[in-house]
Enzyme design. Structure first.
Site, PDB file in Angstrom:
ATOM      1  N   HIS A   1       0.964  -1.134  -0.241  1.00  0.00           N
ATOM      2  CA  HIS A   1       0.177  -0.021   0.051  1.00  0.00           C
ATOM      3  C   HIS A   1       0.879   1.092   0.003  1.00  0.00           C
ATOM      4  O   HIS A   1       0.673   2.181  -0.767  1.00  0.00           O
ATOM      5  CB  HIS A   1      -0.998   0.060   1.053  1.00  0.00           C
ATOM      6  CG  HIS A   1      -1.550   1.388   1.268  1.00  0.00           C
ATOM      7  ND1 HIS A   1      -2.646   1.728   0.458  1.00  0.00           N
ATOM      8  CD2 HIS A   1      -1.525   2.280   2.307  1.00  0.00           C
ATOM      9  CE1 HIS A   1      -3.019   2.970   0.990  1.00  0.00           C
ATOM     10  NE2 HIS A   1      -2.453   3.395   1.985  1.00  0.00           N
TER      11      HIS A   1
ATOM     12  N   ASP B   1       6.742  20.718 -27.198  1.00  0.00           N
ATOM     13  CA  ASP B   1       6.748  19.371 -26.536  1.00  0.00           C
ATOM     14  C   ASP B   1       7.950  19.547 -25.377  1.00  0.00           C
ATOM     15  O   ASP B   1       8.415  20.603 -25.266  1.00  0.00           O
ATOM     16  CB  ASP B   1       7.343  18.309 -27.530  1.00  0.00           C
ATOM     17  CG  ASP B   1       6.809  16.844 -27.124  1.00  0.00           C
ATOM     18  OD1 ASP B   1       6.842  16.549 -25.948  1.00  0.00           O
ATOM     19  OD2 ASP B   1       6.212  16.417 -27.822  1.00  0.00           O
TER      20      ASP B   1
ATOM     21  N   TRP C   1       7.229   0.288   3.609  1.00  0.00           N
ATOM     22  CA  TRP C   1       7.827   0.972   2.487  1.00  0.00           C
ATOM     23  C   TRP C   1       9.282   1.521   2.699  1.00  0.00           C
ATOM     24  O   TRP C   1       9.692   1.956   1.950  1.00  0.00           O
ATOM     25  CB  TRP C   1       6.833   1.954   2.141  1.00  0.00           C
ATOM     26  CG  TRP C   1       6.967   3.342   2.657  1.00  0.00           C
ATOM     27  CD1 TRP C   1       6.726   3.751   4.077  1.00  0.00           C
ATOM     28  CD2 TRP C   1       7.706   4.336   2.149  1.00  0.00           C
ATOM     29  NE1 TRP C   1       6.902   4.851   4.271  1.00  0.00           N
ATOM     30  CE2 TRP C   1       7.687   5.693   3.123  1.00  0.00           C
ATOM     31  CE3 TRP C   1       8.511   4.973   0.988  1.00  0.00           C
ATOM     32  CZ2 TRP C   1       7.984   6.895   3.137  1.00  0.00           C
ATOM     33  CZ3 TRP C   1       8.829   6.242   0.957  1.00  0.00           C
ATOM     34  CH2 TRP C   1       8.891   7.136   1.981  1.00  0.00           C
TER      35      TRP C   1
ATOM     36  N   SER D   1      13.326   5.780 -14.004  1.00  0.00           N
ATOM     37  CA  SER D   1      12.179   6.416 -14.728  1.00  0.00           C
ATOM     38  C   SER D   1      12.327   7.889 -14.297  1.00  0.00           C
ATOM     39  O   SER D   1      12.171   8.896 -14.839  1.00  0.00           O
ATOM     40  CB  SER D   1      10.831   5.911 -14.593  1.00  0.00           C
ATOM     41  OG  SER D   1       9.809   6.785 -14.920  1.00  0.00           O
ATOM     42  N   SER D   2      12.245   8.308 -12.857  1.00  0.00           N
ATOM     43  CA  SER D   2      12.050   9.523 -12.164  1.00  0.00           C
ATOM     44  C   SER D   2      13.426  10.498 -12.496  1.00  0.00           C
ATOM     45  O   SER D   2      13.322  11.587 -12.891  1.00  0.00           O
ATOM     46  CB  SER D   2      11.844   9.199 -10.569  1.00  0.00           C
ATOM     47  OG  SER D   2      10.778   8.461 -10.430  1.00  0.00           O
TER      48      SER D   2
ATOM     49  N   HIS E   1      13.090  12.464   2.611  1.00  0.00           N
ATOM     50  CA  HIS E   1      12.398  13.584   3.084  1.00  0.00           C
ATOM     51  C   HIS E   1      12.163  14.651   1.908  1.00  0.00           C
ATOM     52  O   HIS E   1      11.378  15.095   1.672  1.00  0.00           O
ATOM     53  CB  HIS E   1      13.196  14.414   4.133  1.00  0.00           C
ATOM     54  CG  HIS E   1      11.918  15.164   4.446  1.00  0.00           C
ATOM     55  ND1 HIS E   1      11.139  14.863   5.680  1.00  0.00           N
ATOM     56  CD2 HIS E   1      11.775  16.561   4.471  1.00  0.00           C
ATOM     57  CE1 HIS E   1      10.258  15.669   5.850  1.00  0.00           C
ATOM     58  NE2 HIS E   1      10.526  16.945   5.269  1.00  0.00           N
TER      59      HIS E   1
ATOM     60  N   GLU F   1      11.853  13.620  -0.938  1.00  0.00           N
ATOM     61  CA  GLU F   1      10.727  12.897  -1.701  1.00  0.00           C
ATOM     62  C   GLU F   1       9.373  13.463  -1.050  1.00  0.00           C
ATOM     63  O   GLU F   1       8.498  13.528  -1.913  1.00  0.00           O
ATOM     64  CB  GLU F   1      10.657  11.259  -1.168  1.00  0.00           C
ATOM     65  CG  GLU F   1       9.499  10.510  -1.751  1.00  0.00           C
ATOM     66  CD  GLU F   1       9.227  10.475  -3.016  1.00  0.00           C
ATOM     67  OE1 GLU F   1      10.154  10.551  -3.738  1.00  0.00           O
ATOM     68  OE2 GLU F   1       8.043   9.944  -3.586  1.00  0.00           O
TER      69      GLU F   1
ATOM     70  N   TYR G   1       8.739  16.251  -0.321  1.00  0.00           N
ATOM     71  CA  TYR G   1       8.331  17.554  -1.002  1.00  0.00           C
ATOM     72  C   TYR G   1       8.053  17.297  -2.460  1.00  0.00           C
ATOM     73  O   TYR G   1       7.663  18.097  -3.288  1.00  0.00           O
ATOM     74  CB  TYR G   1       9.757  18.698  -0.740  1.00  0.00           C
ATOM     75  CG  TYR G   1       9.505  18.864   0.557  1.00  0.00           C
ATOM     76  CD1 TYR G   1       8.383  19.492   1.182  1.00  0.00           C
ATOM     77  CD2 TYR G   1      10.582  18.585   1.532  1.00  0.00           C
ATOM     78  CE1 TYR G   1       8.401  19.965   2.498  1.00  0.00           C
ATOM     79  CE2 TYR G   1      10.459  18.936   3.001  1.00  0.00           C
ATOM     80  CZ  TYR G   1       9.512  19.279   3.464  1.00  0.00           C
ATOM     81  OH  TYR G   1       9.335  19.730   4.527  1.00  0.00           O
TER      82      TYR G   1
ATOM     83  N   SER H   1      -1.674  27.121  -6.445  1.00  0.00           N
ATOM     84  CA  SER H   1      -1.203  28.306  -6.883  1.00  0.00           C
ATOM     85  C   SER H   1      -1.546  28.869  -8.109  1.00  0.00           C
ATOM     86  O   SER H   1      -1.770  30.072  -8.515  1.00  0.00           O
ATOM     87  CB  SER H   1       0.384  28.525  -6.785  1.00  0.00           C
ATOM     88  OG  SER H   1       0.584  27.964  -5.397  1.00  0.00           O
TER      89      SER H   1
ATOM     90  N   HIS I   1      14.959  13.948  11.253  1.00  0.00           N
ATOM     91  CA  HIS I   1      13.865  14.013  12.036  1.00  0.00           C
ATOM     92  C   HIS I   1      13.146  12.585  11.992  1.00  0.00           C
ATOM     93  O   HIS I   1      11.977  12.724  12.951  1.00  0.00           O
ATOM     94  CB  HIS I   1      13.099  15.193  11.812  1.00  0.00           C
ATOM     95  CG  HIS I   1      12.075  15.472  10.674  1.00  0.00           C
ATOM     96  ND1 HIS I   1      11.978  16.571  10.067  1.00  0.00           N
ATOM     97  CD2 HIS I   1      11.636  14.451   9.797  1.00  0.00           C
ATOM     98  CE1 HIS I   1      11.481  16.484   9.055  1.00  0.00           C
ATOM     99  NE2 HIS I   1      11.272  15.217   8.744  1.00  0.00           N
ATOM    100  N   HIS I   2      13.172  11.952  11.082  1.00  0.00           N
ATOM    101  CA  HIS I   2      12.555  10.552  11.075  1.00  0.00           C
ATOM    102  C   HIS I   2      13.241   9.664  11.786  1.00  0.00           C
ATOM    103  O   HIS I   2      12.885   8.426  12.079  1.00  0.00           O
ATOM    104  CB  HIS I   2      12.708  10.086   9.438  1.00  0.00           C
ATOM    105  CG  HIS I   2      11.868  11.040   8.633  1.00  0.00           C
ATOM    106  ND1 HIS I   2      10.435  10.746   8.230  1.00  0.00           N
ATOM    107  CD2 HIS I   2      12.157  11.999   7.918  1.00  0.00           C
ATOM    108  CE1 HIS I   2      10.054  11.697   7.453  1.00  0.00           C
ATOM    109  NE2 HIS I   2      11.036  12.181   7.125  1.00  0.00           N
TER     110      HIS I   2
ATOM    111  N   THR J   1       6.653  27.223   4.564  1.00  0.00           N
ATOM    112  CA  THR J   1       5.135  26.633   4.016  1.00  0.00           C
ATOM    113  C   THR J   1       4.290  27.388   4.541  1.00  0.00           C
ATOM    114  O   THR J   1       3.260  27.647   4.114  1.00  0.00           O
ATOM    115  CB  THR J   1       5.248  25.168   4.763  1.00  0.00           C
ATOM    116  OG1 THR J   1       6.608  24.517   4.446  1.00  0.00           O
ATOM    117  CG2 THR J   1       4.115  24.251   4.052  1.00  0.00           C
TER     118      THR J   1
ATOM    119  N   LYS K   1       3.379  30.103   2.200  1.00  0.00           N
ATOM    120  CA  LYS K   1       2.731  30.074   1.140  1.00  0.00           C
ATOM    121  C   LYS K   1       1.014  29.901   1.695  1.00  0.00           C
ATOM    122  O   LYS K   1       0.269  30.499   1.037  1.00  0.00           O
ATOM    123  CB  LYS K   1       2.906  28.456   0.616  1.00  0.00           C
ATOM    124  CG  LYS K   1       4.170  28.487  -0.212  1.00  0.00           C
ATOM    125  CD  LYS K   1       4.411  27.234  -0.911  1.00  0.00           C
ATOM    126  CE  LYS K   1       5.358  27.364  -1.802  1.00  0.00           C
ATOM    127  NZ  LYS K   1       4.956  26.993  -3.152  1.00  0.00           N
TER     128      LYS K   1
ATOM    129  N   ARG L   1       1.755   1.724  14.795  1.00  0.00           N
ATOM    130  CA  ARG L   1       1.625   1.539  13.538  1.00  0.00           C
ATOM    131  C   ARG L   1       1.806   0.135  12.937  1.00  0.00           C
ATOM    132  O   ARG L   1       2.863  -0.153  13.655  1.00  0.00           O
ATOM    133  CB  ARG L   1       2.180   2.682  12.514  1.00  0.00           C
ATOM    134  CG  ARG L   1       3.770   2.719  12.242  1.00  0.00           C
ATOM    135  CD  ARG L   1       3.993   3.745  11.802  1.00  0.00           C
ATOM    136  NE  ARG L   1       4.224   3.775  10.229  1.00  0.00           N
ATOM    137  CZ  ARG L   1       5.063   4.642   9.327  1.00  0.00           C
ATOM    138  NH1 ARG L   1       5.834   5.298  10.016  1.00  0.00           N
ATOM    139  NH2 ARG L   1       5.075   4.761   8.274  1.00  0.00           N
TER     140      ARG L   1
END
Lengths: 200, 632
Positions: B96, B125, B160, B190-191, B274, B276, B278, B289, B323-324, B349, B352, B471
């Site tokens: 998941h 293009d 994950w 790919s990314s 991290h 990731e 963002y 926006s 912080h993780h 943040t 915004k 969790r």
């Protein structure tokens, strides 16, 4: 990999910055590669001295020998510059001589690496599995060697194209981009040589 | 740059009449019939078609990831339940998370990058159309490869984040982790290619006059996200390579007995992980926006500040990863640094959030579905952000770590941030893509079901987490007193599932029978709205000349619409030919990785040699070779 036809087309294409798309894209890719090698090198550095059993780096490294292969790779960048100059000036002979030199020097470097790896394995029994040093060393230098191999194949491709007369000065960008790759791989080796071999 | 709201509204009306007379007539550019049929989609290099394929595929994987979530929620409906086995449960939550992040959230954003960014900057293009197709096919094959693990009864089962050394061959001997480590490596390729492509596109293919500080915010956030992609993905690539070597070639990277360090995996993973976050959320920020100004009839409040805040988030996002890892015991100095950097990143943040509110303030708000989703993002993301600020404090985090409170937090960020934003963009750009208007009634129904279902699913998790529910737990005891919260969550998850059905029905129905859309049904200011809906395959018959930040809106001092001042004569441009080498090359790359599973070093080498064939065919293919059908 340089795109033979598209590069030629894009040469005359409008871009906002005036920079060629392929060159810009390739620089971006090199930026990404910096992070790739940066992470591998950092892993090596962070694991320095972590091995519980030998052999350790001081024992296996042969600095004079690796200095020779480093010198060869370093000089190949000069040959690369001269090869590009040959293509840009439309001198087939010059282009072939220096592209050939790049190929030979790249192959010599790979030969040294092959010798180094087999020597470490047979002489010191240092394999991927022996200890943390073996794992980090072989994976880092192995990935660099793989990059050099791809570079040599790329140069051989360009050599054949020049030989076929399919590399006029308008297509010099193809050689220039291959050169960017070659210089990058060269610079990465300098960092590896200094950080992994020279610093005790 | 900033105009008063009233002026904009007035000038917008006058704009409509001028626009109609000056926009290139829709009938004038139909020289070229667009090919149809399955082969034309397989070989397409058109960014719009690739965008649509990205969208369809991510919706397919959303269905799979959603199904996994439903099974999880049914299992957790009652305490001490054995609806599914613990082993299957591990596979379900792992897949998941992996599916939703790598196969849904990222590609969904990339779908929008593909379709919208070239249109917003006035390009025909992306910079590398075939590379773009390759990115898509690798994504598709990588996703299928990852999910093929289900057929082996060996779906990844180590969550994950795949912490070492649970992923070692000693503790995870099966194929499960093999599928995970190799599948994610394929997707990373790919990314990175996508990131390179969009950076080059945005730097190099802007229409004349489209300066960086005139780009729409969605393009800006795509730009920042692309930088994060090309820098963060190589880090996880290395981590996965090290893990793959440990598993297939018995190296010692994460083997404690040999001097390896399991914390190393956590560092490498979160240095990627991290940024990731963002990568996931900045595209959604970009979407709203653009949406909020369009439906407030006001230019974005503090455009430059919103851009800088996005760039700053991208930068600081690199310095908060630990912080993780507060519970790993990095020591007070490291912890303090990451506490501080995490608190600091809340500032851009927050900036915004205030800019969006200030944009709406005094605007002529039009609360249609796209706008409703955008506004709800502002509120929901604040909730996720607030619990995030709670975690930023190391002592507080020690209490909440690995509890359902964290699950609540990151779902508020990812669903409340990314997904709501993507839905907003979906309704906003739907007319441009399909040429028809989305059904508003069904859209509103979708919104309310999503909004209620989302909050009902994830808000109670704050409580179950605070009461101590860990969790990734297969089941829980009745004495923990979290049953009611879990039941609310499960009911909410069913409402979310229904909302997805409504969305799909709406998309299907509106695309077929919706009201025909004009080129600019919303009266929006950016370039994609200056061309027909749907656009020609070459987008712009002539490149526009851009002179302002809102090219389709009047400014006080100007009396004409500048965007459609053409920078070149109107001729059908030369577009690259279709190519089937991207799909062949993608198959080769996937095969090479799959062959690593054999554990023989020469097997992937065979794959590499096979892959070299399409590489050479690709390199020597002339994308602009003369087409057989002449047009004029």
């Amino acid at each position: 990999m340089a795109d033979a036809a598209a590069v030629a087309h894009d040469d005359h294409h409008y871009t906002s910055t005036g920079l060629n798309n392929w060159k810009l894209g390739f620089w971006t890719f090199i930026g990404s590669e910096c992070l790739f090698f940066g992470t591998l090198i950092s892993t090596y550095m962070a694991y320095k001295g972590a091995s519980i059993v030998g052999p350790y780096p001081e024992k296996v490294f042969d600095i004079p020998l690796t200095s020779i292969s480093t010198f060869v790779l370093l000089m190949s960048s000069l040959a690369m510059v001269l090869a590009l100059d040959g293509v840009q000036k439309g001198s087939k002979k010059k282009a072939l001589i220096w592209l050939g030199t790049v190929i030979v020097m790249g192959a010599i470097f790979l030969g040294f690496q092959y010798y180094e790896f087999t020597h470490f394995i047979h002489e010191y029994h240092l394999t991927l599995q022996t200890n943390v040093f073996g794992s980090t060393f072989y994976v880092l230098t192995g990935f660099h060697g793989a990059h050099v191999t791809i570079g040599v194949i790329w140069m051989i491709t360009l050599f054949i194209r020049v030989l076929q007369g399919k590399m006029p000065p308008e297509k010099a960008l193809q050689v220039e981009i291959a050169g960017l790759y070659w210089h990058f791989v060269d610079i990465v080796w300098i960092v590896i040589f200094v950080l992994i071999y020279l610093i005790p | 740059m900033s105009t008063e709201s009233q002026t904009t509204t007035e000038s917008f009306e006058s704009f409509e009449s001028i626009q109609r007379s000056q926009v290139p007539a829709e009938s004038s550019s139909h020289h070229h019939e667009e090919p149809t049929g399955i082969w034309s989609w397989i070989t397409t290099v058109d960014h719009k078609r690739i965008g649509i394929m990205y969208f369809m595929t991510s919706m397919f994987f959303l269905g799979i990831g959603g199904l996994e979530a439903m099974l999880i929620r049914i299992q957790l409906f009652r305490p001490d339940s054995d609806f599914i086995s613990a082993e299957l449960y591990n596979q379900l939550f792992t897949m998941h998370g992996t599916t939703m992040i790598f196969l849904v959230a990222m590609p969904l954003a990339v779908a929008f990058f593909n379709y919208i960014v070239p249109l917003q900057i006035g390009a025909r293009d992306v910079a590398f159309p075939r590379l773009n197709a390759l990115s898509y096919w690798i994504y598709l094959f990588g996703g299928l490869y990852l999910n093929a693990s289900w057929f082996f009864g060996a779906a990844p089962n180590t969550s994950w984040v795949g912490y070492a050394n649970l992923t070692s061959t000693e503790y995870s001997p099966g194929l499960n982790v093999d599928f995970w480590v190799l599948g994610l490596s394929i997707l990373g390729v790919s990314s990175i290619m996508g990131g390179v492509n969009f950076i080059t596109t945005i730097i190099n293919l802007r229409a004349p006059g489209m300066k960086l500080m005139r780009m729409p915010l969605f393009t800006w956030m795509t730009f920042v996200t692309s930088f994060l992609l090309v820098t963060a993905l190589p880090v996880i690539a290395v981590a996965l390579i090290l893990l793959a070597f440990d598993r297939f070639f018995a190296t010692n990277f994460f083997v404690v007995a040999s001097g390896g360090d399991t914390t190393m995996w956590q560092h490498l993973f979160w240095i990627f992980g991290h940024p990731e976050v963002y990568i996931l959320v900045l595209p959604a920020f970009g979407v709203i926006s653009d949406v909020i100004p369009a439906f407030s009839r006001k230019p974005l409040f503090g455009y430059a500040v919103v851009v800088y805040a996005g760039v700053l988030i991208g930068f600081i996002g690199w310095g908060v990863w630990s912080h993780h890892m507060f519970t790993t015991g990095l020591g007070p100095i490291a912890d303090s640094f990451f506490v501080a950097s995490t608190m600091i990143i809340a500032i851009p943040t927050g900036v915004k959030i205030f800019n969006w509110m200030a944009t709406m303030w005094g605007g002529a708000l039009k609360m249609n579905t796209a706008m409703t989703f955008a506004v709800s993002l502002v509120g929901m993301f604040v909730l996720g952000g607030l619990s995030g600020i709670m975690h930023s404090s190391a002592p507080v985090d020690l209490q909440q770590h690995d509890s359902y409170f964290v699950v609540a937090h990151f779902h508020y960020v990812i669903v409340g941030g990314l997904l709501l934003g993507m839905f907003s963009g979906l309704y906003y750009w739907f007319p441009k893509v399909t040429g028809r208007m989305p059904n508003e009634a069904l859209g509103k129904l979708h919104f309310w079901l999503t909004f209620i279902g989302f909050n009902l699913t994830f808000f109670p998790m704050h409580f179950s987490g605070m009461y101590g529910m860990p969790r990734r737990t297969w089941t829980y005891r009745a004495e923990l007193n979290v049953e009611i919260y879990n039941q609310l969550s499960t009911v909410g998850a069913f409402i979310l599932a229904i909302s997805t059905v409504v969305l799909l029905y709406n998309l299907w129905k509106s695309a077929r029978t919706g009201e025909k859309a004009s080129h600019n049904p919303w009266g929006a200011p950016s370039l994609e709205w200056s061309i027909p809906s749907p656009p020609h395959h070459y987008n712009f018959p002539a490149l526009p000349q851009v002179r302002s930040r809102e090219p389709l809106w009047h400014e006080d001092e100007r009396k004409e619409i500048e965007a459609i001042t053409l920078a070149e004569p109107e001729v059908e441009p030369e577009m690259p030919n279709p190519s089937f080498w991207p799909i062949v090359l993608a198959a080769g790359v996937t095969l090479t990785w799959a062959l690593v599973m054999t554990g023989r070093w020469w097997a992937p080498v065979i794959g590499l040699v096979l892959t070299a064939i399409p590489v050479y065919c690709w390199a020597f293919e002339d994308p602009f070779a003369k087409k057989e059908t002449a047009h004029g």
